[in-house]
Motif scaffolding. Structure first.
Motif, PDB file in Angstrom:
ATOM      1  N   GLY A  56       0.773  -1.230   0.000  1.00 11.12           N
ATOM      2  CA  GLY A  56       0.000   0.000   0.000  1.00 11.12           C
ATOM      3  C   GLY A  56       0.804   1.281   0.000  1.00 11.12           C
ATOM      4  N   ASP A  57       0.176   2.327  -0.553  1.00 13.98           N
ATOM      5  CA  ASP A  57       0.806   3.631  -0.743  1.00 13.98           C
ATOM      6  C   ASP A  57       2.134   3.502  -1.477  1.00 13.98           C
ATOM      7  N   TRP A  58       2.103   2.676  -2.500  1.00 13.89           N
ATOM      8  CA  TRP A  58       3.246   2.577  -3.420  1.00 13.89           C
ATOM      9  C   TRP A  58       3.469   3.952  -4.067  1.00 13.89           C
ATOM     10  N   PHE A  59       2.340   4.598  -4.391  1.00 11.93           N
ATOM     11  CA  PHE A  59       2.399   5.916  -5.028  1.00 11.93           C
ATOM     12  C   PHE A  59       1.765   6.982  -4.133  1.00 11.93           C
ATOM     13  N   GLU A  60       2.257   8.193  -4.265  1.00 13.60           N
ATOM     14  CA  GLU A  60       1.730   9.315  -3.496  1.00 13.60           C
ATOM     15  C   GLU A  60       0.269   9.554  -3.834  1.00 13.60           C
ATOM     16  N   VAL A  61      -0.053   9.416  -5.119  1.00  8.10           N
ATOM     17  CA  VAL A  61      -1.445   9.491  -5.570  1.00  8.10           C
ATOM     18  C   VAL A  61      -1.548   8.700  -6.868  1.00  8.10           C
ATOM     19  N   TRP A  62      -2.671   8.007  -7.051  1.00 16.75           N
ATOM     20  CA  TRP A  62      -2.896   7.239  -8.277  1.00 16.75           C
ATOM     21  C   TRP A  62      -4.280   7.611  -8.802  1.00 16.75           C
ATOM     22  N   LEU A  63      -4.307   8.203  -9.992  1.00 18.87           N
ATOM     23  CA  LEU A  63      -5.548   8.746 -10.524  1.00 18.87           C
ATOM     24  C   LEU A  63      -6.234   7.819 -11.515  1.00 18.87           C
ATOM     25  N   GLY A  64      -5.714   6.609 -11.656  1.00 22.78           N
ATOM     26  CA  GLY A  64      -6.317   5.648 -12.579  1.00 22.78           C
ATOM     27  C   GLY A  64      -5.269   5.072 -13.515  1.00 22.78           C
ATOM     28  N   ASP A  65      -5.420   3.794 -13.859  1.00 23.92           N
ATOM     29  CA  ASP A  65      -4.460   3.134 -14.738  1.00 23.92           C
ATOM     30  C   ASP A  65      -4.411   3.786 -16.115  1.00 23.92           C
ATOM     31  N   ASP A  66      -5.534   4.375 -16.549  1.00 20.51           N
ATOM     32  CA  ASP A  66      -5.604   4.921 -17.903  1.00 20.51           C
ATOM     33  C   ASP A  66      -4.619   6.066 -18.122  1.00 20.51           C
ATOM     34  N   VAL A  67      -4.148   6.697 -17.045  1.00 16.75           N
ATOM     35  CA  VAL A  67      -3.184   7.798 -17.201  1.00 16.75           C
ATOM     36  C   VAL A  67      -1.928   7.283 -17.890  1.00 16.75           C
ATOM     37  N   TYR A  68      -1.506   6.055 -17.550  1.00 15.31           N
ATOM     38  CA  TYR A  68      -0.335   5.466 -18.222  1.00 15.31           C
ATOM     39  C   TYR A  68      -0.744   4.564 -19.389  1.00 15.31           C
ATOM     40  N   LEU A  69      -1.789   3.763 -19.205  1.00 17.15           N
ATOM     41  CA  LEU A  69      -2.176   2.798 -20.228  1.00 17.15           C
ATOM     42  C   LEU A  69      -2.572   3.466 -21.537  1.00 17.15           C
ATOM     43  N   SER A  70      -3.082   4.691 -21.478  1.00 14.22           N
ATOM     44  CA  SER A  70      -3.480   5.391 -22.705  1.00 14.22           C
ATOM     45  C   SER A  70      -2.282   5.640 -23.614  1.00 14.22           C
ATOM     46  N   LEU A  71      -1.077   5.717 -23.008  1.00 17.29           N
ATOM     47  CA  LEU A  71       0.125   5.926 -23.823  1.00 17.29           C
ATOM     48  C   LEU A  71       0.428   4.707 -24.686  1.00 17.29           C
ATOM     49  N   LEU A  72      -0.003   3.530 -24.236  1.00 19.61           N
ATOM     50  CA  LEU A  72       0.284   2.296 -24.974  1.00 19.61           C
ATOM     51  C   LEU A  72      -0.605   2.146 -26.200  1.00 19.61           C
ATOM     52  N   LYS A  73      -1.717   2.862 -26.218  1.00 21.70           N
ATOM     53  CA  LYS A  73      -2.675   2.713 -27.320  1.00 21.70           C
ATOM     54  C   LYS A  73      -2.378   3.628 -28.492  1.00 21.70           C
ATOM     55  N   GLU A  74      -1.544   4.606 -28.275  1.00 18.52           N
ATOM     56  CA  GLU A  74      -1.266   5.582 -29.332  1.00 18.52           C
ATOM     57  C   GLU A  74       0.189   5.469 -29.768  1.00 18.52           C
ATOM     58  N   LYS A  75       0.401   5.088 -31.026  1.00 19.21           N
ATOM     59  CA  LYS A  75       1.761   4.931 -31.535  1.00 19.21           C
ATOM     60  C   LYS A  75       2.535   6.237 -31.435  1.00 19.21           C
ATOM     61  N   ARG A  76       1.834   7.341 -31.570  1.00 19.32           N
ATOM     62  CA  ARG A  76       2.517   8.633 -31.504  1.00 19.32           C
ATOM     63  C   ARG A  76       3.055   8.915 -30.108  1.00 19.32           C
ATOM     64  N   SER A  77       2.613   8.080 -29.131  1.00 21.27           N
ATOM     65  CA  SER A  77       3.022   8.320 -27.750  1.00 21.27           C
ATOM     66  C   SER A  77       4.210   7.457 -27.330  1.00 21.27           C
ATOM     67  N   ASP A  78       4.836   6.765 -28.295  1.00 19.72           N
ATOM     68  CA  ASP A  78       5.980   5.909 -27.938  1.00 19.72           C
ATOM     69  C   ASP A  78       7.062   6.690 -27.210  1.00 19.72           C
ATOM     70  N   GLU A  79       7.363   7.871 -27.741  1.00 18.16           N
ATOM     71  CA  GLU A  79       8.407   8.689 -27.125  1.00 18.16           C
ATOM     72  C   GLU A  79       7.986   9.121 -25.718  1.00 18.16           C
ATOM     73  N   ALA A  80       6.709   9.487 -25.582  1.00 14.52           N
ATOM     74  CA  ALA A  80       6.207   9.900 -24.267  1.00 14.52           C
ATOM     75  C   ALA A  80       6.258   8.738 -23.278  1.00 14.52           C
ATOM     76  N   ARG A  81       5.948   7.532 -23.773  1.00 12.25           N
ATOM     77  CA  ARG A  81       5.977   6.363 -22.885  1.00 12.25           C
ATOM     78  C   ARG A  81       7.394   6.049 -22.434  1.00 12.25           C
ATOM     79  N   GLN A  82       8.336   6.115 -23.398  1.00 17.15           N
ATOM     80  CA  GLN A  82       9.722   5.807 -23.048  1.00 17.15           C
ATOM     81  C   GLN A  82      10.268   6.797 -22.018  1.00 17.15           C
ATOM     82  N   GLY A  83       9.800   8.054 -22.122  1.00 14.63           N
ATOM     83  CA  GLY A  83      10.300   9.071 -21.206  1.00 14.63           C
ATOM     84  C   GLY A  83       9.515   9.196 -19.922  1.00 14.63           C
ATOM     85  N   HIS A  84       8.440   8.405 -19.792  1.00 13.23           N
ATOM     86  CA  HIS A  84       7.600   8.492 -18.597  1.00 13.23           C
ATOM     87  C   HIS A  84       8.347   7.922 -17.388  1.00 13.23           C
ATOM     88  N   TRP A  85       8.176   8.549 -16.233  1.00 10.86           N
ATOM     89  CA  TRP A  85       8.941   8.127 -15.048  1.00 10.86           C
ATOM     90  C   TRP A  85       8.553   6.741 -14.552  1.00 10.86           C
TER      91      TRP A  85
END
Length: 285
Positions: A56-85
């Motif tokens: 528990g409390d792995w993260f300070e706040v978690w607003l939903g899986d879609d905040v990160y998972l949405s990057l996987l659905k858009e090819k244009r977001s590859d760079e954003a995904r690679q640079g995501h913390w």
């Protein structure tokens, strides 16, 4: 208290399970993220490690899986995904899972919107509290710990509302900007309320602990940020994990420190397993 570095350099083949909580990772705390990555490197080097628990409390706040998972659905977001913390964390956790280590994640009071979709990215499993674990010949009850703070009536009501499925459905269907605003307001309200509360109110209640300990030999939780071992009646014990803290911020080489749990066994058998609280330290470079 024994240090994790000493343990893994002297008895690496005996470390079977590692248990952590209250990391409060976020983009705004890169030192904590760096320390968690270092812990994962240590875990990858342990030849007999079979389980990593995040309680528990792995993260300070978690607003939903879609905040990160949405990057996987858009090819244009590859760079954003690679640079995501979060991406380096996912890569190392996936390596750990491939090596045969189970990764078990429990909700805390700050990341209760964490879902199975995110855990599937690294082969992790979302577990419910309480989680029963056998260590040697003893039954351990694992939970985050906020449900035991029953003196804080206002928080318990808030917890009940926020853990309701309808509330979570409502939040997850809000646009991200709205969720950010709600989380920011909740965080400010929490800080203001906690500043006016007596220390005992934010700790666990003894009667609540006694109730849940009826059929268990030991209780392990986090949440309170007060790491310790508390003896309980009939030889039982309550273990409290620590939060991850950056110490010496003004020094040239600050340190992230935490009290974590480790289960060791000299044989590949749970019969001889032992649980201990261990000090984890990592110097920021």
């Amino acid at each position: 208290m024994q240090s994790f570095n000493h343990l893994i350099t002297t008895r690496p083949h005996e470390v079977r399970q590692v248990l952590i909580s209250d990391l409060h990772l976020s983009l705004d705390e890169p030192a904590l993220v760096q320390a968690f990555l270092a812990l994962l490197d240590d875990c990858l080097a342990l030849p007999a490690l079979k389980r990593l628990f995040i309680l528990g409390d792995w993260f300070e706040v978690w607003l939903g899986d879609d905040v990160y998972l949405s990057l996987l659905k858009e090819k244009r977001s590859d760079e954003a995904r690679q640079g995501h913390w979060l991406t380096p964390l996912i890569i190392k956790l996936k390596q750990l899972r491939i090596q045969g280590c189970e990764i078990l994640v429990m909700h805390g009071n700050r990341d209760f919107l964490l879902g199975r979709g995110f855990c599937h990215l690294f082969g992790g499993e979302l577990i419910e509290e309480p989680y029963n674990l056998t260590v040697g010949h003893q039954n351990y009850r694992l939970e985050h710990g906020d449900a035991l703070c029953t003196d804080d009536k206002k928080y318990q009501l808030f917890r009940k509302v926020m853990r309701h499925r309808m509330t979570q459905w409502y939040l997850l269907n809000k646009p991200l900007e709205k969720r950010l605003a709600i989380a920011d307001k909740m965080r400010k309200n929490s800080q203001q309320n906690n500043a006016n509360k007596a220390a005992y109110i934010m700790d666990v209640n003894d009667d609540a602990v006694a109730t849940v300990m009826t059929n268990n030999d030991a209780l392990l939780h986090g949440h309170t940020h007060r790491p310790a071992i508390h003896p309980i009646a009939n030889g039982k014990k309550r273990y409290v994990l620590g939060d991850w803290r950056l110490l010496g911020k003004d020094k040239r080489q600050p340190t992230v420190s935490a009290v974590i749990g480790v289960i060791t066994s000299p044989q590949n058998s749970n019969d001889d397993a032992q649980f201990d609280l261990i000090e984890f330290n990592f110097k920021i470079v």
